[in-house]
Each structure stands twice: as C-alpha cells, then as structure tokens.
Design an enzyme around this catalytic site. Structure first.
Site, PDB file in Angstrom:
ATOM      1  N   ASP A   1      -0.969  -2.542   3.858  1.00  0.00           N
ATOM      2  CA  ASP A   1      -1.125  -3.043   2.358  1.00  0.00           C
ATOM      3  C   ASP A   1      -1.652  -4.623   2.796  1.00  0.00           C
ATOM      4  OD1 ASP A   1      -0.431  -3.202  -0.568  1.00  0.00           O
ATOM      5  OD2 ASP A   1       0.616  -5.027   0.178  1.00  0.00           O
TER       6      ASP A   1
ATOM      7  N   GLU B   1       0.933   4.738  21.953  1.00  0.00           N
ATOM      8  CA  GLU B   1       2.207   5.102  22.872  1.00  0.00           C
ATOM      9  C   GLU B   1       2.470   6.716  22.598  1.00  0.00           C
ATOM     10  OE1 GLU B   1       5.079   2.237  21.855  1.00  0.00           O
ATOM     11  OE2 GLU B   1       4.134   0.597  22.830  1.00  0.00           O
TER      12      GLU B   1
HETATM   13  C1  BGC Z   1      -0.823  -2.864  -3.321  1.00  0.00           C
HETATM   14  C2  BGC Z   1      -0.318  -3.514  -4.799  1.00  0.00           C
HETATM   15  C3  BGC Z   1       0.492  -4.596  -4.405  1.00  0.00           C
HETATM   16  C4  BGC Z   1      -0.092  -5.517  -3.794  1.00  0.00           C
HETATM   17  C5  BGC Z   1       0.816  -6.605  -3.190  1.00  0.00           C
HETATM   18  C6  BGC Z   1      -1.717  -3.936  -3.089  1.00  0.00           C
HETATM   19  O1  BGC Z   1      -2.347  -3.831  -2.070  1.00  0.00           O
HETATM   20  O2  BGC Z   1      -1.772  -1.774  -3.416  1.00  0.00           O
HETATM   21  O3  BGC Z   1       0.374  -2.299  -5.621  1.00  0.00           O
HETATM   22  O4  BGC Z   1       0.997  -4.833  -5.911  1.00  0.00           O
HETATM   23  O5  BGC Z   1      -0.729  -5.130  -2.706  1.00  0.00           O
HETATM   24  O6  BGC Z   1       1.548  -5.888  -2.181  1.00  0.00           O
END
Ligand code: BGC
Length: 585
Positions: A217, A267
């Site tokens: 993310d 790993e």
């Molecule tokens: C996620 C979102 C999230 C944001 C903050 C994004 O990349 O896909 O759903 O609100 O990151 O974590």
C-alpha cells in the site's frame, strides 16, 4: 526503442513455480464485504473459506486479500493496529491458516495487503509515542514536528491530507504529527531502523504462514525527507515529482527499503512476490518499483484511468509492455478496485467532453440518482474492455463483484457511509463506499446471502438480479462470461508478447503466440469480423460482423499465428489518452 529493452517473449515461462505471478489472474477480496460466516454483518475469513469452490470455479490464480488486521476501521482496515494478527471480527490466526490451506488446496495463491506508510493511531507504537515526551525514541518512529506560533498552536505546515482536511494533527504539547491520510493514520518514519526491522519481521511472519505475496500500500510514500523549514502545500504541489527528490513522494531511496524486502522474499522457495501500489508521475518512475531487485511488480492504473477509446487503450498497452520489458517484470492490468467507482458504472457515464458529462460527474460525487447512467451500455463496454484486457500478456487484477457486472451503489444514505473521504469532504465527495457494498450471493434473504443477518453497508434491491444465484446457471450472465474467459486464458496464455494488426481506428486487433487473437470494436457501428473461430465474445456477434462495443477472442488461422511466433516484438505507438484519475491518492 532503446537497446536496453529485451523482448518480453524471453521472460520465463509460466510453468516455472517462481513465475506464477507473471500472467496470473488475481482476484481482490475486500474481506469485510465478501461473505459473512458468523452472521454479524461483517464479512470474515471463514466466509472466504466457505466460498473457495466459487473462487476455484471462477478460474482465478490468486487472491489479493485487503487488510484483515485488527483495526478501528477509520479507513476500511488500512488503519492497522497490529500487523501480525487478525481482526477478531474477521476471525483468528487459526482461521487464517485454514483459509490459506484451503486456497492452496484449490491451487489458488494468496497475496496479502501490507500497509507500511502509516499505522493506526491505536497501534502500540503510536500510543507509546503519545505517552512519551518530544524528542523521545517513541516519537521518532513517527513524523512529529513542533507547531508554529509562540505556543506551537499552529500546524507546522498547511498540508492537506489525501482525504481532505489538514495533514497535521496536534497532540496537546505543542507538537503535531503527520498523517497524509486520515487523522487515525499517523505516518511512519522509515529512517528509523526499528521501523524497518519490524516490517521485515512482519513479512517473515506471513511468509512463514504460507502467504505467497504482498500488495504494498502507498509504496511510493515510505521514504520522506522533510526540510527544516517546511514548504507550503502550494510549494509542494509545484515541485517536480520526477526527480526522485520530492520531500514526500517517490524518493529514490525508497527502493533501498524494497531491496531489503526482496532479500527476505528470496529467503523462500519459491520467492515471495510483491506488487506495488505506486502513484507516480511517469510510467518510467513506476517501473522502478517493479524491478526484479525490488518489489517485482507494480500496479499500472493507466487503463483504469482511460476513456473507452481505441487509441488510448492501444497507446497504454504498448507503452506498458515496453516498460515491463525493461524491468524484467510483467505488467499489470486493472479496471476496478476498492478505491474507485466500478468500471461498469464509469463506462455508463456520459463520455468526457459531452454536454452531459458534468451531470454525470456530479452524480458520482453527490450520490444522486439522476438518470444519467447508461447501465446497459456501461456493462457492455465493461465486458468488452475486460475481454480485451484478459487477452493481454501480464497479470490481470480483478475486483470482487466485477464478475457479476455489479454497478456502483451510489445512493447510500449519508448516515450509513463509512469512508473517511466522505466525512472529510462534506458535500463534495461521497467517498468509496459505493464499490464496497457486500456481495449478493442469493436472489433474496436478509443480505442477499452475504450472511445470516444484515450487511454493514446497505444493499440495493437491484442486487437480486446480479446475485451469484441469479447468474450461476445463466449462460449469458457476466459470471458465465468471466468463468469462460478465465478458463480460456489459462489454456491460451503462453509467452508474453503480442503483435498489433492494423485495422480501423476504432478497432483494436492483436495476435498472441499460439494462434489466437483479440479484436475489440470501440466504435458505435459494427465492423468486419476478421477470419477465425470465435472462442468467446463479450456480446453476441453476428455472422462476419463485430458489433459496436464488443470484443472477441479468435482462433487465428495458422498463417498469422506462425508469423507471430517468428516475428518481432510489440510495436510502439504514442499514448493518446488524457490521463485523468477517477480517484487518486
Ligand atoms: C488504499 C486505500 C487507502 C489508502 C491509505 C490506498 O492505497 O488502496 O484504500 O485508503 O491507501 O492506506
């Protein structure tokens, strides 16, 4: 084309166990909205385990599971309290293990979401930071700054969070912390070795439990370099984001983090995989995340942002295949996910630049129900675009519910909305709840079979006709269409290359090795259907004609197929699209 480009056809064959991800069909599960086994209105891990037969029959290769960690759900689970546990509302670690084993038994890999840019404000580190004085090592795991003004009562800068509203929050002693997303999501300080070590521990924790890969993310946000005197938001916005030196985004040194992660992935046997969510300024910068010395793959959101337009699609496909050939990765394709308006609905809106475009845009933003949507046309275009995409080399990322042809649920009452971008943008943005409404499994029942009781977001009555039960035995349904396309894709995908065949400007036609080709008519009139046996069509096709807004896969007469096997790489053309983000963070 620079000499450094190698032919994508030379990439390892999909039969290699370490390369399973290169052309995988990956299905995103937003767990709280998939299936609710314990009847509390929230989807859970046991609900996923119960539906593995559905996933197997759909024909996917992997599941990407959005966050399932303990969370107050200030941002749908992307506010993580503990990276190495399961939210008790979703189950236990034992449930996680059962789900993983059941997926593997069905030959489905598992990718979990990892959220390194920020924790939640309930994470033990953040609670410790709040209880500790300024300058403490506990505060050093996050990004704290003194406020401005004599008593520090003014924010260190006027920065605006991605969800709207201020990006700095006071903690009561003259200091403020940075949260680029919701207030409940304090940004981590990745210069702190303890932060780096802890994430390596998390990667091993899930890899040891059998997880096959990670979706990273906000991968472009971890490395930050804040100057002593902070720039204003306007100054930040004016900075060139392609230099690798922006204070917040896509800094060159972020790749040092992922090189370390890569050594952890390696790993394991086969090595764990990763895909970066990286919103960066140019495709070239994006592909750094896809380097084989780094995360290995990166989301390409270009098709998701494009109009339903042949020239745009062709430019995007060509440039992304060329870019992935440079990195040694395979590219990714995606039309829908939990952050954007579902593509069947995006394509149902009035075209950009049309006199009714503004009306359509306001429908999306305000949650209104004005009859500006062309529902039938939206689904027809979505199916055509999806079929074109599923024929491409690279990985296809699908979002739960798109296989049912679900539309966005626009008219959720304000009192039931959950997304922070709704609360932080009153009257301006309804947020992302409309694509996160729990799935309809049955035609009727308290939550259309999602669970034994209600659902945590309200489901509209029209869900009945889009339920799995309604579509299961209907050979013309979108579910049947996805199943057929995914099964064919498994049989047909070989090496990663394609060749464009010149055709009318509203028609795209490419040939894949192994004697099959894909033709899509983006125009408003029907077009001649090239010779070949129709393997699958996104809408009914007539004799020798390809209807408007329809795609087909053809078994190609042998001359074309063998020409491709011995001929060149994918030709380049100029991206023709005006890239606008349906929603960007
Ligand atoms: C996620 C979102 C999230 C944001 C903050 C994004 O990349 O896909 O759903 O609100 O990151 O974590």
């Amino acid at each position: 084309m620079p000499d450094t480009l190698t032919d994508p056809r030379d990439r390892p064959a999909t039969g290699d166990p370490g390369s399973w991800w290169r052309q995988a069909a990956v299905y995103q599960i937003y767990p709280r909205s998939f299936a609710d086994a314990n009847g509390d209105g929230i989807g859970d891990l046991a609900g996923i385990t119960e539906r593995i037969g559905y996933l197997r029959d759909l024909g996917i290769d992997a599941v990407w599971l959005s966050p399932f960690y303990p969370s107050a759900l200030a941002d749908g689970g992307y506010d993580v309290d503990d990276y190495r546990d399961v939210d008790p509302r979703l189950g236990t670690l034992a449930d996680f293990d059962s789900m993983t084993s059941a997926l593997h038994a069905a030959n489905i890999k598992l990718i979990v979401d990892i959220v390194p840019n920020h924790t939640s404000d309930r994470h033990e580190w953040f609670r410790e930071a709040l209880a500790s004085p300024r300058g403490s090592s506990a505060r050093n795991r996050y990004i704290f700054r003194d406020g401005l003004g004599v008593d520090g009562s003014l924010p260190p800068a006027d920065w605006v969070s991605a969800f709207g509203g201020p990006a700095w929050e006071p903690v009561g002693d003259g200091q403020w912390y940075l949260h680029y997303f919701a207030t409940e999501q304090p940004d981590l300080n990745w210069k702190n070795p303890e932060v780096r070590e802890d994430f390596l521990k998390t990667l091993r924790f899930w890899s040891d439990r059998g997880v096959d890969g990670f979706r990273v993310d906000v991968a472009h946000g971890c490395a930050k370099e804040l100057p002593e005197v902070l720039p204003s938001q306007a100054e930040l916005d004016a900075l060139d984001a392609t230099t690798g030196q922006h204070p917040l985004w896509d800094r060159d040194e972020v790749h040092e983090i992922y090189a370390e992660w890569r050594s952890v992935f390696n790993e394991y046997s086969p090595p764990r995989t990763a895909v970066a969510e990286a919103w960066v300024a140019t495709p070239d910068r994006r592909h750094r995340y896809a380097s084989i010395d780094g995360l290995g793959q990166a989301f390409n959101f270009d098709l998701l942002e494009a109009d339903f337009d042949a020239a745009s699609f062709r430019g995007i496909i060509t440039s992304n295949l060329a870019q992935s050939a440079r990195t040694g990765s395979s590219t990714t394709w995606v039309f829908s996910n939990h952050d954007v308006v579902r593509h069947a609905t995006r394509y149902a809106l009035p075209p950009r630049g049309s006199s009714t475009e503004k009306q359509g845009a306001s429908w999306l933003l305000t949650g209104g129900t004005a009859p500006v949507l062309d529902i039938e046309g939206g689904l027809r275009r979505a199916r055509a675009a999806t079929l074109l995409m599923l024929g491409l080399p690279g990985s296809a990322y699908l979002y739960q519910g798109e296989e049912l042809g679900l539309q966005e649920v626009a008219d959720i009452p304000d009192a039931e909305r959950q997304d922070p971008s709704f609360f932080r943008n009153p009257g301006v943005d309804v947020g992302r709840d409309g694509c996160r409404v729990p799935l309809p499994w049955k035609r009727s029942g308290p939550s259309f079979g999602f669970g034994a009781t209600g659902a945590h977001l309200p489901q509209p009555g029209w869900f009945s006709d889009f339920s799995v039960e309604a579509e299961e035995d209907d050979t013309t349904s979108t579910l049947a269409f996805y199943r057929q396309a995914l099964a064919l894709r498994k049989d047909l995908q070989t090496v990663e290359s394609l060749e464009w065949i010149d055709s009318d400007e509203t028609v795209l036609h490419y040939v894949r090795p192994g004697g099959w080709s894909v033709v899509a008519n983006f125009g408003t009139r029907d077009a001649p259907l090239p010779a070949g046996e129709v393997l699958i069509a996104s809408s009914p096709v007539g004799e020798g004609r390809l209807p408007s807004e329809t795609a087909v896969w053809l078994k190609t007469p042998s001359a074309q197929g063998s020409r491709l096997r011995s001929s060149g790489r994918c030709r380049r053309s100029t991206p023709g699209s005006r890239h606008r983000r349906p929603r960007r963070y």
